[in-house]
Design an enzyme around this catalytic site. Structure first.
Site, PDB file in Angstrom:
ATOM      1  N   ARG A 227       0.863  -1.175   0.000  1.00 14.10           N
ATOM      2  CA  ARG A 227       0.000   0.000   0.000  1.00 14.10           C
ATOM      3  C   ARG A 227       0.901   1.227   0.000  1.00 14.10           C
ATOM      4  NH1 ARG A 227      -2.100  -3.763   3.290  1.00 14.10           N
ATOM      5  NH2 ARG A 227      -4.204  -4.475   2.776  1.00 14.10           N
TER       6      ARG A 227
ATOM      7  N   HIS B 106      -3.054   3.041  -5.616  1.00 12.34           N
ATOM      8  CA  HIS B 106      -3.336   1.602  -5.490  1.00 12.34           C
ATOM      9  C   HIS B 106      -3.134   0.864  -6.814  1.00 12.34           C
ATOM     10  CE1 HIS B 106      -4.694   0.536  -1.471  1.00 12.34           C
ATOM     11  NE2 HIS B 106      -5.167   1.762  -1.376  1.00 12.34           N
TER      12      HIS B 106
ATOM     13  N   ARG C 275      -0.275  -1.885  -6.738  1.00 12.89           N
ATOM     14  CA  ARG C 275      -0.655  -3.158  -6.109  1.00 12.89           C
ATOM     15  C   ARG C 275      -1.623  -3.940  -6.989  1.00 12.89           C
ATOM     16  NH1 ARG C 275      -0.759  -4.852  -0.649  1.00 12.89           N
ATOM     17  NH2 ARG C 275      -2.938  -5.347  -0.475  1.00 12.89           N
TER      18      ARG C 275
ATOM     19  N   HIS D 140      -4.469 -10.533   1.487  1.00 16.63           N
ATOM     20  CA  HIS D 140      -5.930 -10.423   1.584  1.00 16.63           C
ATOM     21  C   HIS D 140      -6.470 -11.672   2.274  1.00 16.63           C
ATOM     22  CE1 HIS D 140      -6.570  -7.478  -2.055  1.00 16.63           C
ATOM     23  NE2 HIS D 140      -6.168  -6.863  -0.975  1.00 16.63           N
TER      24      HIS D 140
END
Length: 186
Positions: free
Chosen positions: A41, A134, A137, A160
């Site tokens: 992030r 973002h 990523r 995640h």
């Protein structure tokens, strides 16, 4: 504001890097290229200190989740990091703010998220894509998924906890899943 996207075309990935350097700065291009290779992030990427890097590994605790991220640095990331270190041997942060150096007695700070967001939006507008912090990523996750079709692997890389979150995050749509079912007949 539209949700930012993964950059799905590899030529466009390289074009973003080129345009960031030409329109903004070498540092913005380095953020893009290192960010693509680390899949962190933006808050964690900008907070990376040279002391967080040990040989070919980056070891940090993610600010959002407090999860340990131990990332083996690939050759491209290592080359870019070493280039930054050689150019700025006294920097503490990998992406240290140059503006802050002008204030003589100021403590070093990383580049701001706002500056990166602005640069990425500028290039995204030129390319007519929703590019944001973002996107790095998401782009890495998308291309790993396209290469492996292993959602569990992508989930682990992005740290995640659900497949649905990861698929949505990297921009895999129901339309693409339907296409896979149509094209693969057993």
């Amino acid at each position: 504001m539209a949700e930012v996207q993964a950059v799905k075309n590899l030529d466009t990935v390289r074009l973003v890097s080129y345009l960031l350097e030409k329109r903004c700065s070498r540092q913005m291009s380095q953020i893009w290229n290192i960010g693509l290779n680390l899949a962190l992030r933006i808050s964690d990427l900008l907070a990376v200190k040279f002391t967080d890097i040990n040989n070919d590994r980056l070891i940090i605790y993610e600010s959002k989740t407090s999860k340990l991220a131990e990332i083996k640095l690939n050759d491209k990331a290592l080359t870019l990091i070493n280039e930054i270190k050689l150019t700025h041997p006294h920097h503490i942060y990998l992406f240290q703010s140059y503006r802050n150096q002008q204030a003589i007695n100021s403590k070093p700070k990383p580049l701001s998220r706002r500056a990166v967001t602005k640069a990425f939006a500028l290039v995204g507008e030129e390319l007519n894509i929703h590019l944001g912090t973002h996107s790095m990523r998401k782009t890495r996750g998308y291309h790993l998924y396209q290469k492996t079709h292993d959602i569990a692997r992508v989930m682990k890389m992005l740290r995640h906890s659900s497949e649905a979150t990861t698929l949505r995050y990297i921009g895999i749509t129901q339309e693409e899943i339907d296409k896979d079912f149509e094209e693969l007949e057993l």
